[in-house]
Design an enzyme around this catalytic site. Structure first.
Site, mmCIF file in Angstrom:
data_model
loop_
_atom_site.group_PDB
_atom_site.id
_atom_site.type_symbol
_atom_site.label_atom_id
_atom_site.label_comp_id
_atom_site.label_asym_id
_atom_site.label_seq_id
_atom_site.Cartn_x
_atom_site.Cartn_y
_atom_site.Cartn_z
ATOM 1 N N LYS A 12 0.814 -1.230 0.000
ATOM 2 C CA LYS A 12 0.000 0.000 0.000
ATOM 3 C C LYS A 12 0.838 1.266 0.000
ATOM 4 O O LYS A 12 0.341 2.336 -0.355
ATOM 5 C CB LYS A 12 -0.996 0.016 1.162
ATOM 6 C CG LYS A 12 -0.462 -0.349 2.515
ATOM 7 C CD LYS A 12 -1.592 -0.572 3.488
ATOM 8 C CE LYS A 12 -1.478 -1.713 4.429
ATOM 9 N NZ LYS A 12 -0.465 -2.685 4.395
ATOM 10 N N GLY A 29 -0.498 -13.746 17.458
ATOM 11 C CA GLY A 29 0.311 -13.286 16.323
ATOM 12 C C GLY A 29 -0.454 -12.410 15.353
ATOM 13 O O GLY A 29 -0.023 -12.206 14.217
ATOM 14 N N LYS A 68 -5.078 2.449 4.182
ATOM 15 C CA LYS A 68 -6.083 1.730 3.382
ATOM 16 C C LYS A 68 -7.255 2.650 3.031
ATOM 17 O O LYS A 68 -7.737 2.666 1.895
ATOM 18 C CB LYS A 68 -6.580 0.499 4.156
ATOM 19 C CG LYS A 68 -5.485 -0.544 4.330
ATOM 20 C CD LYS A 68 -5.939 -1.707 5.171
ATOM 21 C CE LYS A 68 -4.806 -2.716 5.297
ATOM 22 N NZ LYS A 68 -5.182 -3.907 6.037
HETATM 23 N N1 LIG Z 1 0.710 -10.406 5.036
HETATM 24 C C1 LIG Z 1 -0.527 -9.927 4.917
HETATM 25 O O1 LIG Z 1 -1.495 -10.414 5.513
HETATM 26 C C2 LIG Z 1 -0.780 -8.739 4.017
HETATM 27 C C3 LIG Z 1 -2.095 -8.333 3.745
HETATM 28 C C4 LIG Z 1 -2.314 -7.264 2.845
HETATM 29 C C5 LIG Z 1 -1.221 -6.607 2.302
HETATM 30 N N2 LIG Z 1 0.049 -7.010 2.635
HETATM 31 C C6 LIG Z 1 1.155 -6.271 2.072
HETATM 32 O O2 LIG Z 1 1.942 -7.129 1.248
HETATM 33 C C7 LIG Z 1 3.292 -6.696 1.268
HETATM 34 C C8 LIG Z 1 4.192 -7.881 1.608
HETATM 35 O O3 LIG Z 1 3.856 -8.364 2.893
HETATM 36 P P1 LIG Z 1 4.682 -9.580 3.525
HETATM 37 O O4 LIG Z 1 3.902 -10.020 4.695
HETATM 38 O O5 LIG Z 1 5.065 -10.558 2.470
HETATM 39 O O6 LIG Z 1 6.011 -8.807 3.996
HETATM 40 P P2 LIG Z 1 7.448 -9.429 4.275
HETATM 41 O O7 LIG Z 1 7.328 -10.867 4.618
HETATM 42 O O8 LIG Z 1 8.127 -8.502 5.212
HETATM 43 O O9 LIG Z 1 8.187 -9.359 2.856
HETATM 44 C C9 LIG Z 1 8.590 -8.170 2.274
HETATM 45 C C10 LIG Z 1 9.562 -8.494 1.158
HETATM 46 O O10 LIG Z 1 9.924 -7.270 0.520
HETATM 47 C C11 LIG Z 1 11.329 -7.284 0.304
HETATM 48 N N3 LIG Z 1 11.874 -5.947 0.165
HETATM 49 C C12 LIG Z 1 12.007 -4.970 1.105
HETATM 50 N N4 LIG Z 1 12.600 -3.886 0.556
HETATM 51 C C13 LIG Z 1 12.829 -4.195 -0.741
HETATM 52 C C14 LIG Z 1 13.432 -3.509 -1.832
HETATM 53 N N5 LIG Z 1 13.896 -2.278 -1.687
HETATM 54 N N6 LIG Z 1 13.511 -4.125 -3.028
HETATM 55 C C15 LIG Z 1 13.044 -5.390 -3.186
HETATM 56 N N7 LIG Z 1 12.466 -6.097 -2.189
HETATM 57 C C16 LIG Z 1 12.367 -5.507 -0.993
HETATM 58 C C17 LIG Z 1 11.876 -7.998 1.527
HETATM 59 O O11 LIG Z 1 13.202 -8.380 1.267
HETATM 60 P P3 LIG Z 1 14.082 -9.218 2.343
HETATM 61 O O12 LIG Z 1 13.531 -10.613 2.247
HETATM 62 O O13 LIG Z 1 15.457 -9.080 1.838
HETATM 63 O O14 LIG Z 1 13.852 -8.561 3.656
HETATM 64 C C18 LIG Z 1 10.864 -9.139 1.632
HETATM 65 O O15 LIG Z 1 11.236 -10.188 0.769
HETATM 66 C C19 LIG Z 1 3.371 -5.584 2.305
HETATM 67 O O16 LIG Z 1 3.355 -4.340 1.652
HETATM 68 C C20 LIG Z 1 2.115 -5.767 3.134
HETATM 69 O O17 LIG Z 1 1.640 -4.563 3.704
HETATM 70 C C21 LIG Z 1 0.286 -8.057 3.454
#
Ligand SMILES: NC(=O)c1ccc[n+]([C@@H]2O[C@H](COP(=O)([O-])OP(=O)(O)OC[C@H]3O[C@@H](n4cnc5c(N)ncnc54)[C@H](OP(=O)(O)O)[C@@H]3O)[C@@H](O)[C@H]2O)c1
Length: 384
Positions: A145, A224, A242
């Site tokens: 987002k 969690g 959001k």
């Molecule tokens: N999880 C949910 O329930 C949920 C729901 C709705 C929306 N979202 C959104 O979905 C997105 C991902 O969530 P997630 O839970 O998968 O987060 P996450 O597990 O923290 O993963 C984030 C990923 O982004 C990578 N990253 C960070 N900076 C970067 C950069 N400059 N260039 C390339 N990659 C980069 C990280 O790299 P590293 O592995 O090297 O740290 C990691 O692989 C977020 O924006 C979150 O708000 C998540």
């Protein structure tokens, strides 16, 4: 079923965390369906984390399913992509946004119909997404987002409100994970059905079920459902992001700083360590209990919600966006919300007495990835 030729749809994935990995798994799992029903095969030209980008041994063909499985296992074990053979490592001195933009620039030439998929949690993807949105034949899908909320309205307009945007940029999962909130809102907008109010509860964490406030937060943390520091949820900024995306989708020219946010904790608790904050939470219980009782006396319940009020059609009133505790009728859709579901009510000319309601699981890597994959299929099936 008649067989048709399978079209390769290239994509570059930014972010290989929970959502990114779930998306790659979902893409591999859906290969037969995508081939049979849509005649497409998604091909991961590159996957990036914060350290590097990796592409397949066969650069033109993208990562094989075996390479994708190995990449997911490597990330699940805590590895960085920079340690993978053939990885293009981001130089330490290079800004992440420059690295990502140059990567997208490269693919805009090598595979002009590439979809840029943002599953990161950084606003460093803004230039890369803008490039994808404004380069003929490229497209973008995002669960992240920040580029749509933390970045300026001007950027949002370029990404999402241009005549070409519906065919080029999808950001469904940024608001309700897998819930098709943006798609529903886009349909209402496209019919010139004037929206009067969007009311949404985007985090079960913040739902207030009637137990003591400190008990609800403590339990959510234990399960969690909260960020490591629950103030990241209780502060309301994520909800504000959001809601701002929904408001901007309506065309409201607002910035994140325009959102009025009422955090669920008092200013004195803002500077405490996490353990001290949790220990101090019961000091808020009496005030919450009093608000709950006052609402109950009117047949209402408290919800932590975002309210988006667009300016009136006749130009009166400037519109507003507020995030905070509201008392809603216990029998209303928001009033019946329970557990960790998300719920969004859209009121408009045609949905006046009975709102258009979307309700369901609003978080989780799997459902979020499913929303991104639907966006990718729609983009693949739409000619921009
Ligand atoms: N999880 C949910 O329930 C949920 C729901 C709705 C929306 N979202 C959104 O979905 C997105 C991902 O969530 P997630 O839970 O998968 O987060 P996450 O597990 O923290 O993963 C984030 C990923 O982004 C990578 N990253 C960070 N900076 C970067 C950069 N400059 N260039 C390339 N990659 C980069 C990280 O790299 P590293 O592995 O090297 O740290 C990691 O692989 C977020 O924006 C979150 O708000 C998540």
């Amino acid at each position: 079923m008649a067989t048709c030729e399978t079209r390769t749809v290239p994509f570059v994935l930014v972010g290989a965390g929970g959502v990114g990995a779930a998306l790659l798994e979902a893409i591999v799992g859906a290969r037969a369906l995508h081939k049979a029903r849509y005649g497409i095969r998604f091909s991961a030209l590159a996957v990036c984390d914060s350290s590097a980008a990796v592409s397949g041994a066969d650069a033109a063909g993208g990562l094989s399913d075996a390479e994708i499985a190995a990449l997911i296992a490597h990330k699940a074990s805590g590895g960085k992509l920079a340690s993978q053979s053939g990885a293009v490592v981001r130089p330490a001195e290079q800004d992440a946004s420059v690295f990502l933009e140059s990567l997208v620039d490269k693919y805009s030439k090598e595979a002009p119909d590439t979809i840029v998929v943002d599953c990161s949690a950084t606003d460093a993807t803004v230039p890369a997404l803008l490039k994808a949105a404004t380069t003929a034949n490229m497209r973008a899908a995002s669960a992240n987002k920040k580029p749509f909320a933390d970045s300026s309205f001007r950027n949002f307009r370029e990404l999402c409100l241009a005549p070409t945007s519906p065919a080029r940029v999808r950001y469904e999962s940024s608001v309700g994970a897998g819930l098709p909130v943006i798609a529903a809102l886009a349909r209402v907008v496209s019919a010139h059905d004037a929206v009067t109010l969007i009311s949404g509860s985007f985090s079960g964490t913040l739902g207030y079920a009637g137990e003591s406030f400190s008990a609800v937060v403590g339990k959510a943390k234990e399960l969690g459902y909260t960020e490591p520091d629950p103030r990241d949820d209780l502060g309301g900024v994520d909800v504000a992001r959001k809601a701002l995306i929904l408001a901007r989708t309506l065309g409201m020219a607002l910035e994140l700083s325009d959102v009025v946010v009422e955090p669920l904790y008092t200013p004195e608790l803002a500077e405490l360590s996490v353990p001290d904050f949790l220990a101090a939470l019961p000091t808020l219980d009496a005030a919450f209990a009093a608000k709950v009782a006052a609402a109950a006396a009117e047949g209402k319940v408290l919800r932590y919600a975002a309210n988006v009020r667009p300016p009136a059609a006749d130009g009166t009133g400037g519109g507003s966006l507020k995030v905070g505790l509201v008392a809603v009728p216990a029998s209303s859709p928001l009033g019946t919300l329970s557990g960790s579901d998300n719920l969004v009510e859209i009121y408009s000319q045609w949905y006046a007495a009975t709102p258009l309601v979307l309700r369901g699981a609003g978080a989780g890597a799997g459902t979020t990835a499913a929303g991104v994959l639907s966006d990718m299929v729609e983009l693949a099936n739409t000619r921009g």
